[in-house]
Design a protein around this motif. Structure first.
Motif, PDB file in Angstrom:
ATOM      1  N   ASP A 100     -70.718   3.226  20.453  1.00 56.89           N
ATOM      2  CA  ASP A 100     -71.957   2.551  20.864  1.00 56.89           C
ATOM      3  C   ASP A 100     -71.749   1.331  21.739  1.00 56.89           C
ATOM      4  OD1 ASP A 100     -73.071   4.468  19.296  1.00 56.89           O
ATOM      5  OD2 ASP A 100     -73.863   3.112  17.765  1.00 56.89           O
ATOM      6  N   VAL A 101     -70.614   0.666  21.588  1.00 54.52           N
ATOM      7  CA  VAL A 101     -70.380  -0.594  22.311  1.00 54.52           C
ATOM      8  C   VAL A 101     -69.612  -0.308  23.593  1.00 54.52           C
ATOM      9  CG1 VAL A 101     -69.324  -2.876  22.215  1.00 54.52           C
ATOM     10  CG2 VAL A 101     -70.405  -1.910  20.168  1.00 54.52           C
ATOM     11  N   ASP A 102     -70.092  -0.867  24.694  1.00 53.91           N
ATOM     12  CA  ASP A 102     -69.448  -0.684  25.998  1.00 53.91           C
ATOM     13  C   ASP A 102     -68.852  -2.017  26.438  1.00 53.91           C
ATOM     14  OD1 ASP A 102     -68.747   0.985  28.156  1.00 53.91           O
ATOM     15  OD2 ASP A 102     -70.373   0.162  29.361  1.00 53.91           O
ATOM     16  N   ALA A 103     -67.539  -2.085  26.541  1.00 54.60           N
ATOM     17  CA  ALA A 103     -66.872  -3.340  26.896  1.00 54.60           C
ATOM     18  C   ALA A 103     -65.519  -3.033  27.528  1.00 54.60           C
ATOM     19  CB  ALA A 103     -66.694  -4.207  25.654  1.00 54.60           C
ATOM     20  N   ASP A 104     -64.908  -4.067  28.114  1.00 53.53           N
ATOM     21  CA  ASP A 104     -63.546  -3.952  28.647  1.00 53.53           C
ATOM     22  C   ASP A 104     -62.512  -4.284  27.574  1.00 53.53           C
ATOM     23  OD1 ASP A 104     -64.486  -3.352  31.248  1.00 53.53           O
ATOM     24  OD2 ASP A 104     -64.824  -5.478  31.614  1.00 53.53           O
ATOM     25  N   ILE A 105     -62.871  -5.231  26.691  1.00 49.31           N
ATOM     26  CA  ILE A 105     -61.979  -5.656  25.613  1.00 49.31           C
ATOM     27  C   ILE A 105     -62.765  -5.634  24.309  1.00 49.31           C
ATOM     28  CG2 ILE A 105     -60.571  -7.527  24.685  1.00 49.31           C
ATOM     29  CD1 ILE A 105     -60.162  -8.511  27.533  1.00 49.31           C
ATOM     30  N   LEU A 127     -53.215  -9.132  25.920  1.00 47.45           N
ATOM     31  CA  LEU A 127     -53.530  -7.740  26.228  1.00 47.45           C
ATOM     32  C   LEU A 127     -53.712  -7.543  27.725  1.00 47.45           C
ATOM     33  CD1 LEU A 127     -55.641  -5.253  24.297  1.00 47.45           C
ATOM     34  CD2 LEU A 127     -56.407  -5.759  26.600  1.00 47.45           C
ATOM     35  N   LEU A 128     -54.421  -8.472  28.380  1.00 51.93           N
ATOM     36  CA  LEU A 128     -54.672  -8.350  29.813  1.00 51.93           C
ATOM     37  C   LEU A 128     -53.423  -8.621  30.639  1.00 51.93           C
ATOM     38  CD1 LEU A 128     -58.155 -10.069  30.189  1.00 51.93           C
ATOM     39  CD2 LEU A 128     -57.626  -7.669  30.575  1.00 51.93           C
ATOM     40  N   ARG A 129     -52.755  -9.705  30.339  1.00 51.84           N
ATOM     41  CA  ARG A 129     -51.609 -10.123  31.161  1.00 51.84           C
ATOM     42  C   ARG A 129     -50.471  -9.113  31.113  1.00 51.84           C
ATOM     43  NH1 ARG A 129     -50.729 -14.799  33.511  1.00 51.84           N
ATOM     44  NH2 ARG A 129     -52.343 -15.865  32.297  1.00 51.84           N
ATOM     45  N   GLU A 130     -50.271  -8.477  29.951  1.00 52.77           N
ATOM     46  CA  GLU A 130     -49.164  -7.538  29.807  1.00 52.77           C
ATOM     47  C   GLU A 130     -49.602  -6.083  29.930  1.00 52.77           C
ATOM     48  OE1 GLU A 130     -46.832  -8.367  26.337  1.00 52.77           O
ATOM     49  OE2 GLU A 130     -46.907 -10.539  26.648  1.00 52.77           O
ATOM     50  N   GLY A 131     -50.886  -5.861  30.215  1.00 47.92           N
ATOM     51  CA  GLY A 131     -51.382  -4.502  30.383  1.00 47.92           C
ATOM     52  C   GLY A 131     -51.266  -3.666  29.127  1.00 47.92           C
ATOM     53  N   LEU A 132     -51.588  -4.250  27.964  1.00 49.84           N
ATOM     54  CA  LEU A 132     -51.458  -3.563  26.686  1.00 49.84           C
ATOM     55  C   LEU A 132     -52.749  -2.829  26.332  1.00 49.84           C
ATOM     56  CD1 LEU A 132     -49.740  -6.458  24.690  1.00 49.84           C
ATOM     57  CD2 LEU A 132     -48.620  -4.579  25.911  1.00 49.84           C
ATOM     58  N   ASP A 133     -52.640  -1.926  25.378  1.00 50.01           N
ATOM     59  CA  ASP A 133     -53.817  -1.208  24.890  1.00 50.01           C
ATOM     60  C   ASP A 133     -54.221  -1.643  23.495  1.00 50.01           C
ATOM     61  OD1 ASP A 133     -54.584   0.692  27.007  1.00 50.01           O
ATOM     62  OD2 ASP A 133     -52.583   1.505  26.705  1.00 50.01           O
ATOM     63  N   MET A 134     -53.313  -2.244  22.753  1.00 49.40           N
ATOM     64  CA  MET A 134     -53.661  -2.760  21.429  1.00 49.40           C
ATOM     65  C   MET A 134     -52.751  -3.916  21.069  1.00 49.40           C
ATOM     66  SD  MET A 134     -54.112  -0.824  17.724  1.00 49.40           S
ATOM     67  CE  MET A 134     -52.411  -0.291  17.567  1.00 49.40           C
ATOM     68  N   VAL A 135     -53.352  -4.986  20.548  1.00 48.04           N
ATOM     69  CA  VAL A 135     -52.610  -6.121  20.010  1.00 48.04           C
ATOM     70  C   VAL A 135     -53.044  -6.285  18.563  1.00 48.04           C
ATOM     71  CG1 VAL A 135     -52.132  -8.582  20.165  1.00 48.04           C
ATOM     72  CG2 VAL A 135     -52.497  -7.261  22.250  1.00 48.04           C
ATOM     73  N   SER A 181     -58.022  -2.213  24.288  1.00 49.04           N
ATOM     74  CA  SER A 181     -58.502  -1.992  25.641  1.00 49.04           C
ATOM     75  C   SER A 181     -59.618  -0.958  25.612  1.00 49.04           C
ATOM     76  CB  SER A 181     -57.364  -1.500  26.538  1.00 49.04           C
ATOM     77  OG  SER A 181     -56.962  -0.187  26.137  1.00 49.04           O
ATOM     78  N   ARG A 182     -60.341  -0.869  26.712  1.00 47.93           N
ATOM     79  CA  ARG A 182     -61.421   0.112  26.799  1.00 47.93           C
ATOM     80  C   ARG A 182     -60.881   1.537  26.722  1.00 47.93           C
ATOM     81  NH1 ARG A 182     -66.562   1.025  28.635  1.00 47.93           N
ATOM     82  NH2 ARG A 182     -66.871   2.937  29.826  1.00 47.93           N
ATOM     83  N   ARG A 183     -59.747   1.788  27.368  1.00 43.19           N
ATOM     84  CA  ARG A 183     -59.239   3.151  27.374  1.00 43.19           C
ATOM     85  C   ARG A 183     -58.717   3.571  26.005  1.00 43.19           C
ATOM     86  NH1 ARG A 183     -53.917   2.858  31.330  1.00 43.19           N
ATOM     87  NH2 ARG A 183     -52.671   1.372  30.125  1.00 43.19           N
ATOM     88  N   TYR A 184     -58.290   2.604  25.188  1.00 44.17           N
ATOM     89  CA  TYR A 184     -57.942   2.939  23.812  1.00 44.17           C
ATOM     90  C   TYR A 184     -59.203   3.365  23.057  1.00 44.17           C
ATOM     91  CZ  TYR A 184     -56.196   2.730  19.056  1.00 44.17           C
ATOM     92  OH  TYR A 184     -55.869   3.074  17.773  1.00 44.17           O
ATOM     93  N   ALA A 185     -60.250   2.522  23.123  1.00 46.36           N
ATOM     94  CA  ALA A 185     -61.462   2.781  22.351  1.00 46.36           C
ATOM     95  C   ALA A 185     -62.111   4.103  22.728  1.00 46.36           C
ATOM     96  CB  ALA A 185     -62.450   1.630  22.547  1.00 46.36           C
ATOM     97  N   LYS A 186     -62.111   4.435  24.010  1.00 51.01           N
ATOM     98  CA  LYS A 186     -62.815   5.630  24.456  1.00 51.01           C
ATOM     99  C   LYS A 186     -61.971   6.899  24.349  1.00 51.01           C
ATOM    100  CE  LYS A 186     -66.446   3.276  25.305  1.00 51.01           C
ATOM    101  NZ  LYS A 186     -67.577   3.344  24.335  1.00 51.01           N
TER     102      LYS A 186
END
Length: 336
Positions: A100-105, A127-135, A181-186
């Motif tokens: 239901d939630v749409d976000a980048d992080i 997460l952003l600086r190192e290009g991670l998908d989960m912290v 990250s968004r790609r993890y969630a989706k």
């Protein structure tokens, strides 16, 4: 509703650096703080206000899971966006949150006010600086009542089981403080219904070999009057069962080969006296045992065949999940 007093909490990061990060990197991100809740009226107000203070650009979502107290009213009053999830269980709530939630992080935190909101900007920045998908916010505490020995031992035991099967990456698999990250969630299918969802979250990242990290964060005890919904033994067994199911589903060749090996060992042990008798007399007087040995051997062959077939199917399914994951831009590509 009486407000719980704030408890001082020492963060692991420099707050000056955190303020700089908010302006330079996080300002162009759509950030969602997602909080699964069940009967947390005593603590949810503090959580919403803390994250609104630390991340003023973020939207705070509280997903209520059939609470019988005033959790929803307190969350709304504190400024959260409140949603209701009728299917009971944390896994069901997380499925709805990611859908239901749409976000980048996505910043997921439990609703018990035991995690430190002040480190959220730095976790998101990492997460952003190192290009991670989960912290994962690894829990560190000096309060014995915050992280009881039984829970600590169970966490290490279950984390060790996952490490043996899927790879040694995490030290606190059951932490409720995570940045996605968004790609993890989706790309997360979310099959679990209850507290075993943390195991599924971890295995999803390991299965697709996502870039992940752990960061130590302060873990506080619950405020007086607030009670944990986690049952050490019942939920521990459910988590162990989830690990077994994930082992079967994600590594079928290893799983069924193990069962086939056990069948072969059992058949071999039972066959030893039969072979000795046959060598000495040329007879097989214990026919039922001989039939059992033959059946176990054939069953082992069937299990091994199932493993080989399902291993091919699983590889195709993982490729599809990988394509769904790659279809969403990475966290660094959505930045400033």
């Amino acid at each position: 509703m009486q407000e719980v007093a704030r408890r001082p909490c020492r963060a692991f990061y420099d707050p000056v650096l955190s303020d700089h990060i908010n302006v330079s990197i996080l300002s162009n991100q759509r950030i969602a703080v997602i909080v699964p809740c069940y009967n947390e009226a005593l603590t949810i107000g503090n959580i919403v206000r803390d994250f609104n203070t630390c991340l003023p650009q973020a939207a705070v979502y509280v997903f209520d899971n059939n609470s019988s107290d005033a959790t929803m009213a307190v969350a709304k009053e504190a400024g959260a966006i409140v949603r209701s999830v009728p299917l009971q269980g944390k896994g069901n709530v997380i499925r709805r949150m990611f859908a239901d939630v749409d976000a980048d992080i996505y910043i997921m935190v439990d609703g018990d006010d035991t995690y430190d909101a002040s480190v959220a900007p730095q976790l998101a920045e990492k997460l952003l600086r190192e290009g991670l998908d989960m912290v994962v916010g690894t829990r560190v505490t000096e309060e014995q009542e915050a992280y009881r020995f039984g829970h600590r031992f169970g966490n290490k035991l279950l984390t060790g089981c996952v490490s043996v099967v899927f790879g040694n990456t995490f030290t606190d698999m059951l932490s409720g403080y995570r940045i996605f990250s968004r790609r993890y969630a989706k790309s997360f299918a979310a099959h679990a219904a209850g507290f075993e969802t943390e195991t599924e979250l971890t295995v999803h990242a390991l299965e697709l070999r996502m870039p992940v990290a752990e960061v130590s964060t302060i873990y506080k005890s619950r405020p007086e009057g607030s009670f944990s919904k986690l049952n050490t033994y019942r939920d521990g067994i459910r988590i162990l069962w989830m690990i077994t199911k994930l082992f079967k589903n994600e590594k079928p060749l290893h799983f069924f080969s193990l069962l086939a090996g056990l069948c072969a060992i059992a058949a071999g042990v039972l066959a030893v006296p039969l072979v000795e008798t046959f060598v000495q007399t040329g007879l097989v007087p214990r026919l039922p045992t001989a039939v059992l040995c033959t059946g176990l051997s054939l069953f082992g062959v069937v299990l091994l065949s199932c493993g080989l077939i399902l291993d091919t199917v699983t590889k195709g399914r993982i490729e599809q999940k990988r394509f769904a994951y790659l279809a969403v831009p990475g966290p660094a590509e959505n930045g400033a």
